[in-house]
Design a protein around this motif. Sequence first.
Motif, PDB file in Angstrom:
ATOM      1  N   ASN A  40       0.906  -1.347  -0.080  1.00 31.78           N
ATOM      2  CA  ASN A  40       0.064  -0.119   0.169  1.00 31.78           C
ATOM      3  C   ASN A  40       0.926   1.332  -0.042  1.00 31.78           C
ATOM      4  N   LEU A  41       0.911   1.945  -1.332  1.00 34.63           N
ATOM      5  CA  LEU A  41       1.590   3.143  -1.190  1.00 34.63           C
ATOM      6  C   LEU A  41       0.644   4.231  -1.372  1.00 34.63           C
ATOM      7  N   GLY A  42      -0.469   4.288  -1.288  1.00 28.94           N
ATOM      8  CA  GLY A  42      -1.612   5.139  -1.400  1.00 28.94           C
ATOM      9  C   GLY A  42      -1.576   5.611  -2.927  1.00 28.94           C
ATOM     10  N   ARG A  43      -1.312   4.687  -3.700  1.00 31.16           N
ATOM     11  CA  ARG A  43      -1.381   4.765  -5.135  1.00 31.16           C
ATOM     12  C   ARG A  43      -0.908   3.327  -5.804  1.00 31.16           C
ATOM     13  N   THR A  44      -1.347   3.414  -6.960  1.00 34.86           N
ATOM     14  CA  THR A  44      -1.003   2.031  -7.898  1.00 34.86           C
ATOM     15  C   THR A  44       0.411   1.833  -7.963  1.00 34.86           C
ATOM     16  N   ILE A  45       0.815   0.797  -8.022  1.00 34.10           N
ATOM     17  CA  ILE A  45       2.243   0.223  -7.979  1.00 34.10           C
ATOM     18  C   ILE A  45       2.605   0.008  -9.358  1.00 34.10           C
ATOM     19  N   THR A  46       3.951   0.832  -9.837  1.00 37.61           N
ATOM     20  CA  THR A  46       4.204   0.682 -11.193  1.00 37.61           C
ATOM     21  C   THR A  46       5.373  -0.361 -11.251  1.00 37.61           C
ATOM     22  N   PRO A  47       5.593  -0.553 -12.489  1.00 31.79           N
ATOM     23  CA  PRO A  47       6.909  -1.575 -12.731  1.00 31.79           C
ATOM     24  C   PRO A  47       8.094  -0.586 -12.603  1.00 31.79           C
ATOM     25  N   GLU A  48       7.929   0.297 -12.470  1.00 30.22           N
ATOM     26  CA  GLU A  48       9.165   1.348 -12.105  1.00 30.22           C
ATOM     27  C   GLU A  48       9.543   1.160 -10.401  1.00 30.22           C
ATOM     28  N   ASP A  49       8.321   0.922  -9.549  1.00 25.65           N
ATOM     29  CA  ASP A  49       8.561   0.793  -8.429  1.00 25.65           C
ATOM     30  C   ASP A  49       9.171  -0.600  -7.932  1.00 25.65           C
ATOM     31  N   VAL A  50       8.469  -1.643  -8.638  1.00 26.16           N
ATOM     32  CA  VAL A  50       9.168  -2.816  -8.527  1.00 26.16           C
ATOM     33  C   VAL A  50      10.605  -2.925  -8.916  1.00 26.16           C
ATOM     34  N   GLN A  51      10.970  -2.127 -10.043  1.00 31.07           N
ATOM     35  CA  GLN A  51      12.457  -2.218 -10.393  1.00 31.07           C
ATOM     36  C   GLN A  51      13.253  -1.642  -9.120  1.00 31.07           C
ATOM     37  N   LEU A  52      12.769  -0.489  -8.530  1.00 36.00           N
ATOM     38  CA  LEU A  52      13.552   0.207  -7.402  1.00 36.00           C
ATOM     39  C   LEU A  52      13.542  -0.867  -6.102  1.00 36.00           C
ATOM     40  N   LEU A  53      12.661  -1.522  -6.010  1.00 34.66           N
ATOM     41  CA  LEU A  53      12.837  -2.379  -4.853  1.00 34.66           C
ATOM     42  C   LEU A  53      13.604  -3.514  -5.253  1.00 34.66           C
ATOM     43  N   ARG A  54      13.640  -4.015  -6.533  1.00 31.48           N
ATOM     44  CA  ARG A  54      14.573  -5.049  -6.888  1.00 31.48           C
ATOM     45  C   ARG A  54      15.830  -4.867  -6.834  1.00 31.48           C
ATOM     46  N   ASN A  55      16.361  -3.443  -7.329  1.00 33.45           N
ATOM     47  CA  ASN A  55      17.500  -2.941  -7.115  1.00 33.45           C
ATOM     48  C   ASN A  55      17.909  -2.910  -5.741  1.00 33.45           C
ATOM     49  N   ARG A  56      17.001  -2.447  -4.899  1.00 36.03           N
ATOM     50  CA  ARG A  56      17.441  -2.321  -3.553  1.00 36.03           C
ATOM     51  C   ARG A  56      17.695  -3.358  -2.603  1.00 36.03           C
ATOM     52  N   MET A  57      16.963  -4.567  -2.928  1.00 34.53           N
ATOM     53  CA  MET A  57      17.279  -6.013  -2.517  1.00 34.53           C
ATOM     54  C   MET A  57      18.646  -6.311  -2.988  1.00 34.53           C
ATOM     55  N   ARG A  58      19.087  -6.281  -4.104  1.00 30.70           N
ATOM     56  CA  ARG A  58      20.414  -6.713  -4.775  1.00 30.70           C
ATOM     57  C   ARG A  58      21.404  -6.011  -3.715  1.00 30.70           C
ATOM     58  N   GLU A  59      21.164  -4.846  -3.559  1.00 31.56           N
ATOM     59  CA  GLU A  59      22.287  -3.926  -2.751  1.00 31.56           C
ATOM     60  C   GLU A  59      22.275  -4.453  -1.245  1.00 31.56           C
ATOM     61  N   ILE A  60      21.181  -4.896  -0.813  1.00 32.10           N
ATOM     62  CA  ILE A  60      21.251  -5.317   0.607  1.00 32.10           C
ATOM     63  C   ILE A  60      22.092  -6.716   0.489  1.00 32.10           C
ATOM     64  N   ILE A  61      21.844  -7.588  -0.405  1.00 32.80           N
ATOM     65  CA  ILE A  61      22.257  -8.904  -0.408  1.00 32.80           C
ATOM     66  C   ILE A  61      24.027  -8.457  -0.738  1.00 32.80           C
ATOM     67  N   VAL A  62      24.163  -7.587  -1.490  1.00 29.47           N
ATOM     68  CA  VAL A  62      25.672  -7.532  -1.853  1.00 29.47           C
ATOM     69  C   VAL A  62      26.454  -7.100  -0.687  1.00 29.47           C
ATOM     70  N   ALA A  63      25.797  -6.051   0.193  1.00 32.99           N
ATOM     71  CA  ALA A  63      26.635  -5.677   1.344  1.00 32.99           C
ATOM     72  C   ALA A  63      26.661  -6.782   2.368  1.00 32.99           C
ATOM     73  N   ASP A  64      25.979  -7.927   2.252  1.00 36.83           N
ATOM     74  CA  ASP A  64      26.176  -9.117   3.361  1.00 36.83           C
ATOM     75  C   ASP A  64      26.396  -8.759   4.502  1.00 36.83           C
ATOM     76  N   GLN A  65      25.579  -7.956   5.020  1.00 40.12           N
ATOM     77  CA  GLN A  65      25.453  -7.830   6.612  1.00 40.12           C
ATOM     78  C   GLN A  65      24.882  -8.935   7.220  1.00 40.12           C
ATOM     79  N   SER A  66      25.426  -9.355   8.578  1.00 43.22           N
ATOM     80  CA  SER A  66      24.636 -10.353   9.319  1.00 43.22           C
ATOM     81  C   SER A  66      23.702  -9.947  10.037  1.00 43.22           C
ATOM     82  N   PHE A  67      22.674 -10.974  10.277  1.00 43.14           N
ATOM     83  CA  PHE A  67      21.602 -10.615  11.143  1.00 43.14           C
ATOM     84  C   PHE A  67      21.836 -10.749  12.559  1.00 43.14           C
ATOM     85  N   GLU A  68      21.309  -9.737  13.319  1.00 39.22           N
ATOM     86  CA  GLU A  68      21.607  -9.691  14.736  1.00 39.22           C
ATOM     87  C   GLU A  68      20.345 -10.420  15.372  1.00 39.22           C
TER      88      GLU A  68
END
Length: 480
Positions: A40-68
Amino acid sequence: MKSYIRTITFVLCKAVHDIFPEGKLKIQFPVSNGYYFNLNLGRTITPEDVQLLRNRMREIIVADQSFEHHVCSVEEAEKVFATDESKRKLLESVEMKSTEYYSLGGYNDYFYGPMLKSAGEVQLFGLELYYNGLLLRVPQKSCPTRLGQYIRQDKMFGVFEEYHRWQDLMHISNLGDVNKVVNLNLATSLIHVFEALQEKRLSRIADTIASRPGTKVVLIAGPSSSGKTTTCKRLSIQLVTNGIWPVSLSLDDYFLDREKTPKDENGEYDYESIYALNLELFNQNLRDLIAGKEVEVPRYNFTTGKSEMSGRKLKMKEKEMLVIEGIHALNPDLTSQIPDAQIFRVYASALTTLTLDDHNYIPTTDNRLLRRIIRDHKYRNNTAQDTLKRWASVRAGEEKWIFPYQENADAMFNTSMIFEISVIKSQAEPLLKSVPKDCPEYAEAQRLLQFLQYFRPIAEDKVPPTSLLREFLGGSSFEY
């Protein structure tokens, strides 16, 4: 696999937190070899939104931080998640002194069960725009180097969406809401409304069958402990209200002689295979019955492993309809000699829609497993250990012979009830506690016990005798 899914879900939740801090993400249900999320973003989700999330997920994975990993009192956890209403409601509703949660890069979240060591251990995922939300795709269990096949499951999606509408009607968003209802002594009203909604759905299916001229056979399929038998009986009653008289036929009576049964990869007789059935005889009997001929149906002798003639003779009369339930009922090979126009197929399964909180779904397989543990103990004299030991084999058979044909159904009926785990908890817990510590099944029993502690119990006597849940609890007004 469960830890992998929890971890990649955590990464998605953190990505939404980072990119859309005001957004609200909620896991809905498993579908299309992945997990559907409402964002829920208060508006319709767009393919660009999904791409932003996909890219951010990859950045988090590459950073390889450990879970506390944090263990704390429930009161402390309530402060940590003060702005997360779904987690706060769950924590407030349970009788627990301590709980746990995880942190990653300053973001806190709770997931039922352990995570992987670090975000970098997640290497494979997919994120797609799906309907009005997100589909998080995960690796195949049998081949972890490949994503599960992307398939459309429109009928399955529709059933899940219908149940979410029911929950909205009853103001139930997650388990915290159910626990609150229990704590306020309002469980009876919740049960009555939900049972009525299910009966209304069965009535509509019966109306649809009655409106289709030429239908002679109703086939009801579903996986283990899905409640096929009670669904069959309740649907038969609704057919009678439409002037249709059901005639039951059991697929179990069409097994081949044991020595003709195909064997699995381990050299054992594979009774889960559709080819363990005498398909030629079954189709011949159906053709003759539909044509108005008298048929003597077989009976399978499970002691001798032989097919015998039963002496039971059937002849279809006007306004009668065959109603048959079995795991292969949606497989087109079962009725290859019967025109589709004469068949109505129903898929029945416990498709759980209730979630623990916004980020933790309740696996549909856990729901069915708990049902089976209780039923096997009550009616088959099996221990919880016995049921847990066989469960992997049962699931493998479902993956091969049932799930690929789900979308063949003309109608789907969800047999799960949002109150049911709260009811079966009292019977399931002592059975799970009896699993010995020195056996492989002990860990799974402990996982289920940990899962059950989040549910406030509902007294069994609040469930009516016509409820599908009585198939497992006992005390049903139907004969089995």
